[in-house]
Design a protein around this motif. Structure first.
Motif, PDB file in Angstrom:
ATOM      1  N   CYS A 118     -19.844 -22.554  35.863  1.00  0.00           N
ATOM      2  CA  CYS A 118     -20.657 -23.739  35.580  1.00  0.00           C
ATOM      3  C   CYS A 118     -21.955 -23.333  34.902  1.00  0.00           C
ATOM      4  CB  CYS A 118     -21.006 -24.493  36.869  1.00  0.00           C
ATOM      5  SG  CYS A 118     -19.592 -25.200  37.729  1.00  0.00           S
ATOM      6  N   ILE A 119     -22.530 -24.284  34.155  1.00  0.00           N
ATOM      7  CA  ILE A 119     -23.866 -24.096  33.573  1.00  0.00           C
ATOM      8  C   ILE A 119     -24.758 -25.198  34.128  1.00  0.00           C
ATOM      9  CG2 ILE A 119     -25.209 -23.971  31.441  1.00  0.00           C
ATOM     10  CD1 ILE A 119     -22.679 -23.058  29.995  1.00  0.00           C
ATOM     11  N   TRP A 120     -25.941 -24.794  34.628  1.00  0.00           N
ATOM     12  CA  TRP A 120     -26.832 -25.723  35.326  1.00  0.00           C
ATOM     13  C   TRP A 120     -28.172 -25.823  34.620  1.00  0.00           C
ATOM     14  CZ3 TRP A 120     -24.396 -27.851  39.515  1.00  0.00           C
ATOM     15  CH2 TRP A 120     -23.302 -27.141  40.045  1.00  0.00           C
ATOM     16  N   ASP A 121     -28.678 -27.071  34.562  1.00  0.00           N
ATOM     17  CA  ASP A 121     -30.067 -27.303  34.198  1.00  0.00           C
ATOM     18  C   ASP A 121     -30.836 -27.330  35.517  1.00  0.00           C
ATOM     19  OD1 ASP A 121     -32.539 -28.280  33.552  1.00  0.00           O
ATOM     20  OD2 ASP A 121     -31.819 -29.985  32.368  1.00  0.00           O
ATOM     21  N   LEU A 122     -31.672 -26.321  35.749  1.00  0.00           N
ATOM     22  CA  LEU A 122     -32.350 -26.199  37.045  1.00  0.00           C
ATOM     23  C   LEU A 122     -33.334 -27.338  37.310  1.00  0.00           C
ATOM     24  CD1 LEU A 122     -32.953 -22.330  37.150  1.00  0.00           C
ATOM     25  CD2 LEU A 122     -31.168 -23.643  38.307  1.00  0.00           C
TER      26      LEU A 122
ATOM     27  N   PRO B 207     -30.287 -30.358  38.723  1.00  0.00           N
ATOM     28  CA  PRO B 207     -29.110 -29.574  39.132  1.00  0.00           C
ATOM     29  C   PRO B 207     -28.023 -30.369  39.876  1.00  0.00           C
ATOM     30  CG  PRO B 207     -30.901 -29.225  40.668  1.00  0.00           C
ATOM     31  CD  PRO B 207     -31.397 -30.229  39.677  1.00  0.00           C
ATOM     32  N   GLU B 208     -28.131 -31.705  39.874  1.00  0.00           N
ATOM     33  CA  GLU B 208     -27.148 -32.495  40.630  1.00  0.00           C
ATOM     34  C   GLU B 208     -25.733 -32.242  40.110  1.00  0.00           C
ATOM     35  OE1 GLU B 208     -31.084 -33.836  40.768  1.00  0.00           O
ATOM     36  OE2 GLU B 208     -29.802 -33.977  38.991  1.00  0.00           O
ATOM     37  N   LEU B 209     -25.588 -32.264  38.767  1.00  0.00           N
ATOM     38  CA  LEU B 209     -24.285 -32.021  38.148  1.00  0.00           C
ATOM     39  C   LEU B 209     -24.432 -30.937  37.083  1.00  0.00           C
ATOM     40  CD1 LEU B 209     -23.065 -35.693  37.661  1.00  0.00           C
ATOM     41  CD2 LEU B 209     -22.103 -34.026  39.243  1.00  0.00           C
ATOM     42  N   PRO B 210     -23.424 -30.093  36.931  1.00  0.00           N
ATOM     43  CA  PRO B 210     -23.519 -29.056  35.892  1.00  0.00           C
ATOM     44  C   PRO B 210     -23.455 -29.669  34.497  1.00  0.00           C
ATOM     45  CG  PRO B 210     -21.341 -29.008  36.920  1.00  0.00           C
ATOM     46  CD  PRO B 210     -22.161 -30.007  37.684  1.00  0.00           C
ATOM     47  N   VAL B 211     -24.088 -29.017  33.518  1.00  0.00           N
ATOM     48  CA  VAL B 211     -23.989 -29.493  32.136  1.00  0.00           C
ATOM     49  C   VAL B 211     -22.680 -29.015  31.500  1.00  0.00           C
ATOM     50  CG1 VAL B 211     -26.478 -29.711  31.767  1.00  0.00           C
ATOM     51  CG2 VAL B 211     -25.378 -27.531  31.297  1.00  0.00           C
ATOM     52  N   TYR B 212     -22.041 -28.036  32.142  1.00  0.00           N
ATOM     53  CA  TYR B 212     -20.747 -27.523  31.672  1.00  0.00           C
ATOM     54  C   TYR B 212     -20.026 -26.986  32.890  1.00  0.00           C
ATOM     55  CZ  TYR B 212     -17.432 -24.514  29.052  1.00  0.00           C
ATOM     56  OH  TYR B 212     -16.318 -23.916  28.523  1.00  0.00           O
TER      57      TYR B 212
END
Length: 364
Positions: free
Chosen positions: A103-107, A110-115
């Motif tokens: 997964c890729i996360w915007d910290l 972070p509720e849902l991954p961006v990928y």
């Protein structure tokens, strides 16, 4: 007036780089990876709660303490993470978890991954990135290594399917892949992956040629693998193994007869978990050990990096690994370690005593 006496050699030892633990922070989860957030005084710790869930914890350095800024709990424990495929503006964190998902996360959100992709059928043991943070040519890519025996390369702009796979040949038993790293990204087309396996296999995959260009066996499981720099032509590769071996390969000269020249250092019988190169000086790296110690090592090149063998063909010459200093920071394995790109000598590490430590290495 009595001024005290210096122990012989004390001045000499003070001239060496000193490894000073600056912050020790106890946590309630098992730490599997630690990474500095680029361009900041923050770092992230990834791991597993006792209840079997995963956590992404962000800390800030504040007055000699690590202050917890945010904590996210997810269904699966996290094994590894990297910022190396993200832009410096986004600072997205790519993670590998125990279920095989990347997964890729915007910290910041972070509720849902961006990928997210179910990349493997078993735990993702290791992850690395390239093409982000202004390091390495070409598109941003992420590489994952898994217990299922495969190594996969992902383009975050492309959903679901990997852009490259390194997998066992048909009929060949799958070996647990423990470590993986990008290197050789000196142009927009060139990129190489190094992968290390539980049986001691080491493989170099040239992504431009889509071919394994070199493989060897180091006789012990490969816990850590890293090129000295990602964004130059292949220069050196550090391999860290079970039973205390640290090996540096000189990748400048390949000989059909002798392979790549290498030097091996074995000071202890415990596992060497990581070999992490100092971003500001590629000849220096930190090795982290299963007994809770750190060893700061420097590679010294020979006077000649290659000579002609008996057939008149070029053959590499290995240099030396010199220990600059070592220190015991824990009684448990130091399983993760990361240097700051922004402040030379600043590092963060996680050990299995459930302690995060921030250290400063002086005189580098």
């Amino acid at each position: 007036e009595y001024m005290g006496t210096l122990v012989p050699g004390a001045m000499a030892s003070l001239e060496k780089p000193q490894i000073v633990v600056h912050v020790e922070q106890s946590v309630t989860y098992t730490i599997y990876d630690t990474k500095w957030v680029p361009r900041s005084a923050r770092f992230v710790a990834l791991g597993s709660h006792a209840r079997g869930t995963g956590c992404i914890c962000v800390y800030g350095l504040n007055k000699g303490k690590a202050e917890l800024l945010s904590e996210v709990e997810k269904q699966q424990p996290f094994k590894c993470g990297t910022f190396a495929a993200s832009s410096t503006e986004d600072r997205f964190l790519a993670t590998g978890d125990f279920s095989g998902r990347m997964c890729i996360w915007d910290l910041e959100r972070p509720e849902l991954p961006v990928y997210s992709v179910a990349g493997h059928s078993a735990i993702v043991n290791a992850i690395d990135g390239c093409g982000g943070l202004g390091i390495g040519g070409g598109a941003p890519e992420i590489v994952t290594a898994s217990r299922d025996g495969t190594v996969k390369v992902w383009d975050p702009r492309q959903a679901n399917d990997p852009v490259a796979i390194l997998e066992p040949a048909e009929g060949e038993a799958a070996r647990d892949c423990w470590s993986v790293a990008f290197g050789g990204s000196f142009s927009d087309e060139d990129r190489t992956i190094a992968a290390g396996y539980d049986n001691g296999d080491v493989k170099l995959l040239d992504l431009r040629k889509s071919a394994i260009v070199w493989e060897t066996n180091v006789k012990n499981g490969v816990c850590g693998i890293e090129f000295d720099r990602k964004d130059i032509e292949l220069n050196k590769l550090v391999v860290c193994t079970l039973e205390g071996k640290v090996r540096t390969y000189d990748l400048k000269t390949f000989s059909d007869e002798h392979g790549y020249a290498h030097v091996t250092r074995k000071e202890k019988d415990c596992t060497v978990w990581r070999g992490a190169h100092l971003p500001q000086d590629r000849e220096i790296f930190m090795a982290t050990y299963g007994d809770g110690s750190l060893s700061l090592l420097k590679y010294e090149y020979p006077t000649k990096r290659s000579i002609l063998d008996e057939l008149g063909k070029p053959q590499g010459v290995a240099g030396e690994l010199i220990e600059l200093n070592s220190v015991a920071v824990s009684t448990q394995p130091v399983a993760s370690f990361d240097w700051s790109w922004d402040k030379k000598g600043l590092c963060v590490m996680g050990a299995f005593d459930q302690m995060l430590r921030v250290a400063i290495v002086t005189k580098l």
